[in-house]
Design an enzyme around this catalytic site. Sequence first.
Site, mmCIF file in Angstrom:
data_model
loop_
_atom_site.group_PDB
_atom_site.id
_atom_site.type_symbol
_atom_site.label_atom_id
_atom_site.label_comp_id
_atom_site.label_asym_id
_atom_site.label_seq_id
_atom_site.Cartn_x
_atom_site.Cartn_y
_atom_site.Cartn_z
ATOM 1 N N CYS A 79 -0.338 4.206 2.329
ATOM 2 C CA CYS A 79 0.226 4.051 3.517
ATOM 3 C C CYS A 79 1.667 4.411 3.816
ATOM 4 C CB CYS A 79 0.140 2.539 4.003
ATOM 5 S SG CYS A 79 -1.526 1.790 3.486
ATOM 6 N N ASP B 52 33.218 17.457 -17.679
ATOM 7 C CA ASP B 52 34.438 17.883 -17.212
ATOM 8 C C ASP B 52 35.444 17.389 -18.147
ATOM 9 O OD1 ASP B 52 35.874 19.378 -15.188
ATOM 10 O OD2 ASP B 52 36.601 17.505 -14.250
ATOM 11 N N CYS C 265 0.815 -1.219 0.179
ATOM 12 C CA CYS C 265 -0.053 -0.092 -0.001
ATOM 13 C C CYS C 265 0.954 1.260 0.065
ATOM 14 C CB CYS C 265 -0.872 -0.161 1.262
ATOM 15 S SG CYS C 265 -1.737 1.473 1.720
HETATM 16 P P1 ADP Z 1 39.112 20.479 -15.167
HETATM 17 O O1 ADP Z 1 38.125 21.379 -15.270
HETATM 18 O O2 ADP Z 1 39.599 20.345 -16.624
HETATM 19 O O3 ADP Z 1 38.706 19.312 -14.367
HETATM 20 P P2 ADP Z 1 40.568 21.731 -12.937
HETATM 21 O O4 ADP Z 1 39.471 22.824 -12.836
HETATM 22 O O5 ADP Z 1 40.439 20.555 -12.013
HETATM 23 O O6 ADP Z 1 40.342 21.119 -14.574
HETATM 24 O O7 ADP Z 1 41.772 22.436 -12.919
HETATM 25 C C1 ADP Z 1 41.974 23.552 -13.928
HETATM 26 C C2 ADP Z 1 43.336 23.891 -13.869
HETATM 27 O O8 ADP Z 1 43.933 24.139 -12.495
HETATM 28 C C3 ADP Z 1 44.489 22.632 -14.500
HETATM 29 O O9 ADP Z 1 44.421 22.561 -15.581
HETATM 30 C C4 ADP Z 1 45.807 23.275 -13.818
HETATM 31 O O10 ADP Z 1 46.429 24.465 -14.404
HETATM 32 C C5 ADP Z 1 45.337 23.934 -12.288
HETATM 33 N N1 ADP Z 1 45.203 23.025 -11.311
HETATM 34 C C6 ADP Z 1 44.466 22.356 -10.783
HETATM 35 N N2 ADP Z 1 44.727 21.713 -9.840
HETATM 36 C C7 ADP Z 1 45.973 21.807 -9.861
HETATM 37 C C8 ADP Z 1 47.078 20.817 -9.056
HETATM 38 N N3 ADP Z 1 46.851 19.999 -8.153
HETATM 39 N N4 ADP Z 1 48.376 20.884 -9.341
HETATM 40 C C9 ADP Z 1 48.732 21.753 -10.365
HETATM 41 N N5 ADP Z 1 47.772 22.609 -11.127
HETATM 42 C C10 ADP Z 1 46.538 22.397 -10.779
HETATM 43 MG MG MG Z 2 38.270 18.027 -12.679
#
Ligand code: ADP
Ligand code: MG
Length: 806
Positions: free
Chosen positions: A98, A492, A95
């Site tokens: 319920c 992504d 049900c």
């Molecule tokens: P996406 O959107 O493609 O998944 P992110 O938003 O995770 O990428 O990261 C975007 C950018 O930020 C990367 O291309 C890099 O340049 C920089 N970045 C992010 N995290 C790191 C890290 N742990 N070490 C070095 N660069 C980073």
């Molecule tokens: Mg990412």
Amino acid sequence: MKRSEPEKERMQATEALVAEEDAACADVVHDAVAGEPGIVRVDFEPEDEQLTLAYDPRQMDGQDVLRVAQEMGPTLQQRWATCTMRVGRQGGRACEACALALEDRLRQIPGVRRAAVSYLGGALSVTYDDTLLSPEALQTEMRHLGVRGRPTEAAVRRPPAVGEAPGILARLRATITEERLELAFTVITLLAMIAGFAGEKVGAPAAFSAGAYVVAYVAGGTFGLRAGIESLRQYAIDVDLLMILAAVGAAVVGAPFEGAMLLFLFSLSNVLQTYALDRTRTAIRSLMALRPEEALVRRGDELVTLPAGEIDVGDRVIVRPGERIPLDGVVVEGESSVDQASITGESIPVAKGPGNDVLAGTINQKGGLEISVTRLAKDSTIARLIQLVEEAHSEKARTQRFIDTAEQYYAMGVIVMTALAIVVPITLLGEPFADAFYRAMTLMVAASPCALVISTPATVLSAIANGARRGVLFKGGVYVEQAAAIKVVAFDKTGTLTAGRPEVTDVIPLNGASEEEVLIQAAAVEAKSEHPLAEAIVEAARARDLAWPDATAFQSKTGSGVSAQVNGSTIAVGNRRFYREAGADGLDGASAAVDALYGEGKTTVVVARANGADESGYRVMGVIGIADVLRANTRDVVQALKERGVERVVMLTGDNRRVAATIAEEAGVDAFHAELLPEDKVRILKEEADRYGPVAMVGDGVNDAPALATATIGIAMGAAGTDVALETADIVLMADDLGQIPYVIGLSRKTRRTLWQNLVFAVGVIGVLIAAVLGVGLALPLSVIGHEGSTVLVSLNGLRLLAYGE
Ligand code: ADP
Ligand code: MG
């Protein structure tokens, strides 16, 4: 004067929360906004898990607010625990009205935030405040409400103590299940009904036939009556009651055979329906069967066999070739390949060696492995998976919610109609009571909504079961329905569209640093990060046999980069925006190298050391180029999505525009957005949704949780072993396989089509039967056959989804 306004309002908002008996929640909110004068108002909506922050733009910007919200979110979430139980229907037909009533009453328990119950799905889940309620207190409250729940399948079973044989009573109880009893009663009903009929035909004493019909009524009606009474106590009228009334009515007007037949067919269709819904639960049961109950544990020099539930984090477990891995852990010794199909649906075995994660329930194929346990049996990925699938069974699809609510009014309408069908012909047309009554009963059966009620859950639960078998977890029926309406799929880039393992291809030292030094410093910082780029850098350092010091004070600026203290100085690894925001413009030396790598479509990060302790400027040490190759099947996946009716495929990335353009071109997506911070991704998703319709966001769930939460549907990929992804997404793909996305869309579209077929069919049958009763005086048995037949047919049609994609 003016300045104190926001302060006052904030206090009021907090107090208002306290007043709602939400002391614990208010604490969190209070702590989080205490140091933030810019936050003027906090609204929290537990039902749809929405947190609204109003802020003063003169005192803080969007970034700050996001930070506050992100700080608060996990704390709020931690205070909530979800209790999942299995609940059975209380005899008769499940049900769902319920279930709705029970949800309401559960929600009134102080501390309960959310309750979902489905008797058809066989599950109940309650989300409650950990500080106001304990699992035990909750159980007690539920018992008061008359909920007879059993623990979820995910609970760790305790094997019977040695030498303790189960008693004869216990064994008997295990054999006589509710289902078997109902089947037996159904058979008795049939036999008694035939006996009564035969007695009438051969002219046996009237008492014989009467006795036989009484037996048939008792056997066929007990379950239904019990369920009907149970529902009445929940203030709900359900079909069970209508059926019992019709059968009694038939006996009253001297048609006991027809009444008995009604009860027989009703019981039979209940048995079939139970069987059908049970099929949708086999997915959980087969997951269960995968969990080994014991493991071979190293204790000092000895090896002992212990129940899985007694093994601690950090224990060493030996897994021989051909055995199932008993607990989640990380390999410390041995090399082997592991068949993970049971969890991820991926048929190709994965190579495992020291340092690799392994999951409970997967099969070790070739070599012996020694693993160090990382999660208790009750927290293992497979246990979470089982629990989430059960939770999904309690979460109804929107269509079902609608039907369940409408059912109440409809049932009321049927009763009124039946009453009119008795009264009107007798008073206005002078028809004999027996004729009018017989017709009214036939009409009631014809109009009963059984097929309508069962059509949606049978369909949706089958789809969820199909997914669970392939490592795709729908968190509830709602998401199956929503996935069918998706117009835009946003991916992504890093770790999703591109292969899970980006590789370091170039290390360009600058300003007198050496190639090794650049890698060592970068690896030290990145060892603390979970980003796919970080893993690539650490992997590159490891491949060159470099050792790196331990870093401290690790900080991550999502979408830009990371920094930490290494040997007393601050080292940063990030993109150009990271340095721009950190106030360092002197990256001239690096720019040429960076541009060259961008031109090749490579993701590029700059490694630099802060000048002095104040981090006011950075001195570049070098540049690292990382090739982030596209997954081999990306183009096919984009194509397959289009074929399944997705109108637009876009790519979102925090990476540089030129890199993004190269990758987008290769992948064949319709559009891309680059250089995005997490909050930009949220904004873009909203824009896409406004312009094109419902959006699905596909990510790895590690650093794109806000985007997954914003999209109409958040899909996390490669989630086996990562807790965040399991929690944040609406649909979870255990495998790291892009090919599952078209499957998800295809399955949910097929589900929606089946839903409609079933609804139209069920409504159609009701219409035809009613017309036949009123127009040509359809006999009660035929009305019963039409009614129960359509119920079984829609169930079977829904079950076809179990075989989708095979
Ligand atoms: P996406 O959107 O493609 O998944 P992110 O938003 O995770 O990428 O990261 C975007 C950018 O930020 C990367 O291309 C890099 O340049 C920089 N970045 C992010 N995290 C790191 C890290 N742990 N070490 C070095 N660069 C980073
Ligand atoms: Mg990412």
